[in-house]
Write a protein that holds these residues in place. Structure first.
Motif, short mmCIF file in Angstrom:
data_model
loop_
_atom_site.label_atom_id
_atom_site.label_comp_id
_atom_site.label_asym_id
_atom_site.label_seq_id
_atom_site.Cartn_x
_atom_site.Cartn_y
_atom_site.Cartn_z
N VAL A 1 -0.06 14.01 1.59
CA VAL A 1 0.37 13.67 -0.01
C VAL A 1 -0.63 12.88 -0.42
O VAL A 1 -1.36 11.94 0.52
CB VAL A 1 1.94 12.40 1.12
N VAL A 2 -0.05 12.56 -1.85
CA VAL A 2 -1.31 11.53 -2.43
C VAL A 2 -0.50 10.57 -3.19
O VAL A 2 -0.15 10.94 -4.46
CB VAL A 2 -1.71 12.27 -3.16
N PHE A 3 -0.66 9.32 -2.75
CA PHE A 3 0.18 7.99 -3.54
C PHE A 3 -0.56 7.46 -4.47
O PHE A 3 -1.59 7.04 -4.60
CB PHE A 3 0.46 6.73 -2.12
N HIS B 1 -3.35 -11.07 -4.57
CA HIS B 1 -4.57 -10.05 -4.97
C HIS B 1 -4.29 -8.61 -6.36
O HIS B 1 -2.48 -8.62 -6.70
CB HIS B 1 -4.70 -9.22 -3.43
N THR B 2 -5.13 -8.82 -7.23
CA THR B 2 -4.95 -8.28 -7.78
C THR B 2 -5.54 -6.53 -8.18
O THR B 2 -5.26 -5.76 -9.02
CB THR B 2 -5.83 -9.09 -9.22
N ASP B 3 -6.15 -5.92 -6.54
CA ASP B 3 -6.64 -4.81 -6.33
C ASP B 3 -5.48 -4.04 -5.58
O ASP B 3 -5.77 -4.02 -4.32
CB ASP B 3 -8.18 -4.70 -5.65
N ILE B 4 -4.67 -3.56 -6.63
CA ILE B 4 -3.68 -2.71 -5.57
C ILE B 4 -3.77 -1.67 -4.64
O ILE B 4 -3.59 -1.67 -3.39
CB ILE B 4 -2.57 -2.22 -6.02
N TRP B 5 -5.14 -1.22 -4.86
CA TRP B 5 -5.79 0.12 -4.33
C TRP B 5 -5.93 -0.50 -3.19
O TRP B 5 -5.54 0.48 -1.68
CB TRP B 5 -6.35 0.58 -4.79
N LYS B 6 -6.39 -1.66 -2.51
CA LYS B 6 -6.56 -2.58 -1.18
C LYS B 6 -5.90 -2.25 0.15
O LYS B 6 -5.59 -2.72 1.07
CB LYS B 6 -7.12 -3.75 -1.80
N LEU B 7 -4.24 -2.07 0.00
CA LEU B 7 -3.35 -1.82 0.61
C LEU B 7 -3.32 -0.47 1.54
O LEU B 7 -2.81 -0.87 2.19
CB LEU B 7 -1.98 -1.61 -0.79
N GLY B 8 -4.22 0.18 0.90
CA GLY B 8 -4.23 1.16 1.69
C GLY B 8 -5.02 0.58 3.55
O GLY B 8 -4.99 1.55 3.82
N LEU B 9 -6.51 -0.29 2.69
CA LEU B 9 -6.86 -0.94 3.79
C LEU B 9 -6.72 -0.91 5.10
O LEU B 9 -7.26 -0.28 5.97
CB LEU B 9 -7.86 -1.60 3.43
N GLY B 10 -5.00 -1.37 4.48
CA GLY B 10 -4.03 -1.65 6.49
C GLY B 10 -4.06 -0.52 7.27
O GLY B 10 -3.48 -1.18 8.65
N TYR B 11 -4.47 0.83 6.33
CA TYR B 11 -3.36 2.30 6.85
C TYR B 11 -4.49 2.85 7.24
O TYR B 11 -4.63 4.09 8.08
CB TYR B 11 -2.66 2.66 6.65
N GLU B 12 -5.42 2.74 6.74
CA GLU B 12 -7.29 2.75 7.34
C GLU B 12 -7.11 4.40 6.67
O GLU B 12 -7.48 5.76 6.58
CB GLU B 12 -7.59 3.25 8.33
N MET B 13 -6.32 4.16 5.19
CA MET B 13 -5.94 5.25 4.62
C MET B 13 -6.94 4.97 3.36
O MET B 13 -7.00 4.14 3.07
CB MET B 13 -4.53 5.43 4.11
N PRO B 14 -7.74 6.28 2.31
CA PRO B 14 -8.73 6.84 1.99
C PRO B 14 -8.00 6.29 0.81
O PRO B 14 -7.07 6.43 0.35
CB PRO B 14 -8.62 8.14 2.27
N CYS B 15 -8.97 5.13 0.07
CA CYS B 15 -8.51 4.47 -1.30
C CYS B 15 -9.38 3.88 -1.84
O CYS B 15 -10.24 4.10 -1.70
CB CYS B 15 -7.38 3.42 -0.66
N GLY C 1 -5.37 18.81 5.43
CA GLY C 1 -4.56 18.59 6.95
C GLY C 1 -5.23 17.62 7.22
O GLY C 1 -4.66 16.84 7.74
N ASP C 2 -6.18 16.61 6.19
CA ASP C 2 -7.11 15.30 6.49
C ASP C 2 -5.79 14.09 6.68
O ASP C 2 -6.15 12.93 6.63
CB ASP C 2 -8.08 15.10 5.95
N GLY C 3 -4.56 14.47 5.88
CA GLY C 3 -4.08 13.27 5.54
C GLY C 3 -3.85 12.38 4.13
O GLY C 3 -4.59 13.64 3.17
N PRO C 4 -3.49 11.47 3.67
CA PRO C 4 -3.34 11.38 2.56
C PRO C 4 -3.68 10.07 2.65
O PRO C 4 -5.36 9.90 2.84
CB PRO C 4 -1.64 9.91 2.56
N THR C 5 -3.85 9.85 0.90
CA THR C 5 -4.84 9.16 0.22
C THR C 5 -3.75 8.11 -0.79
O THR C 5 -2.63 8.88 -1.33
CB THR C 5 -5.64 10.31 -0.93
N PHE C 6 -4.75 7.14 -1.25
CA PHE C 6 -3.89 6.06 -2.30
C PHE C 6 -5.08 5.65 -3.35
O PHE C 6 -5.98 5.20 -3.05
CB PHE C 6 -3.21 5.00 -1.59
N LEU C 7 -4.36 6.49 -3.90
CA LEU C 7 -5.42 5.50 -5.33
C LEU C 7 -4.65 4.87 -6.66
O LEU C 7 -3.25 4.57 -6.75
CB LEU C 7 -5.04 6.95 -6.52
N GLU C 8 -5.18 3.68 -7.16
CA GLU C 8 -5.01 3.29 -8.56
C GLU C 8 -5.05 2.96 -9.59
O GLU C 8 -6.69 3.23 -9.39
CB GLU C 8 -5.03 2.19 -8.09
#
Length: 332
Positions: free
Chosen positions: A169-171, A190-204, A229-236
């Motif tokens: 999945v790509v969020f 915070h204004t950088d929403i993409w950084k929410l992915g850092l808490g899950y060690e998700m590429p973002c 098969g390497d999992g999700p990414t979170f893009l802002e």
């Protein structure tokens, strides 16, 4: 990434112009009270869709989004006439006129809505991705939501499970500056929403959402990762909407000057400038594209207005059918 050729630029221009003019016409029809209820327009955000479609495999990838959802199904291959008919509540619409503006849907084209509940589509998108992994389809689900939905608790639950299970999945958060009329600065420290992915060690990371090339680059990397098969990414996607949250929005929270500044980096204009600079098309060819778009939009309106409203019987035909309750026979 697939090469961005002359043909790609010309397609981007025609597609984005169609999406813009399609919704401009919707705005006019709304004022005429031919489109009822709410109407949330995508003007200004077209590069986010154009770039994503360049990276997707439309034979197996899926898309799900919120209620700003008219042009995405068109990009995925849904007949724009049926989208227009749905918005006018006609039986020839994508959901036989029963969904309307906020609930465009097409299982055939793997577009799973259109969701009116803020953030409600985030865990559903993760669920679609789980199905792809379980059944080994090779598909990837693009799950879109707005900056306001990034404050929903369901986002964190979906992020955690997607990383734990390495879901394909790509969020994507489309940060258009305002959650309804509330800026990001007023909803979080915070204004950088993409950084929410850092808490899950998700590429973002952040992406220029006004440039389809930048979007395509980021989306290609994220989709490839998911498909491996390497999992999700979170893009802002840092983008901007020119119209209000909906047609009923007076837009008292921002100035006209602010909107005009963003129009200087309009995604359609950016693509057109490249077409002209690279001599991909002359003025006559560009005018032909404009005319094709105009004709198609008018064809959509004619089709929708000439279509019938759903019959009363349809109210009974769209509920669940039970074999042991034969008193109301279904016709669908």
């Amino acid at each position: 990434m697939k090469e961005v050729t002359k043909e790609v630029y010309l397609k981007w221009y025609e597609d984005m112009l169609l999406w813009r003019k399609f919704e401009d016409k919707l705005a006019a029809l709304y004022i005429q009270q031919k489109v009822r209820g709410f109407l949330h327009l995508y003007n200004g955000q077209e590069a986010v869709l154009a770039g994503a479609l360049h990276a997707m495999d439309l034979t197996k990838d899926k898309m799900i989004t919120a209620y700003r959802n008219h042009v995405q199904p068109i990009g995925m291959g849904v007949d724009p006439r049926r989208v227009m008919a749905e918005l006018l509540g006609k039986v020839t619409g994508t959901s036989k006129g029963m969904g309307g503006s906020m609930h465009i849907f097409s299982k055939e084209h793997r577009f799973y809505g259109g969701h009116g509940i803020v953030g409600g589509q985030i865990p559903v998108g993760a669920g679609l991705a789980f199905a792809d992994k379980y059944f080994e389809t090779g598909g990837v689900t693009l799950t879109y939501f707005g900056d306001g939905a990034a404050r929903q608790g369901s986002l964190h639950e979906a992020f955690n499970m997607a990383m734990l299970w390495k879901l394909p999945v790509v969020f994507i958060v489309e940060n258009n500056g305002y959650a309804m009329g509330t800026s990001v600065e007023r909803t979080a420290n915070h204004t950088d929403i993409w950084k929410l992915g850092l808490g899950y060690e998700m590429p973002c990371g952040p992406v220029d959402g006004m440039n389809p090339v930048k979007v395509a680059e980021a989306m290609t990397e994220a989709i490839d990762r998911a498909r491996r098969g390497d999992g999700p990414t979170f893009l802002e996607m840092k983008t901007y909407r020119y119209r209000g949250h909906s047609m009923s929005d007076a837009q008292l929270y921002r100035s006209k000057d602010e909107v005009e500044e963003y129009k200087k980096i309009d995604p359609i204009t950016q693509v057109l400038d490249i077409i002209k600079d690279q001599k991909y098309a002359n003025d006559e060819e560009i005018e032909a594209i404009t005319q094709r778009v105009k004709d198609l939009v008018e064809e959509c309106v004619t089709f929708a207005e000439e279509s019938e409203y759903p019959p009363i019987q349809q109210l009974y035909d769209v509920v669940y059918e039970q074999e042991n309750y034969p008193f109301i026979p279904h016709k669908l």
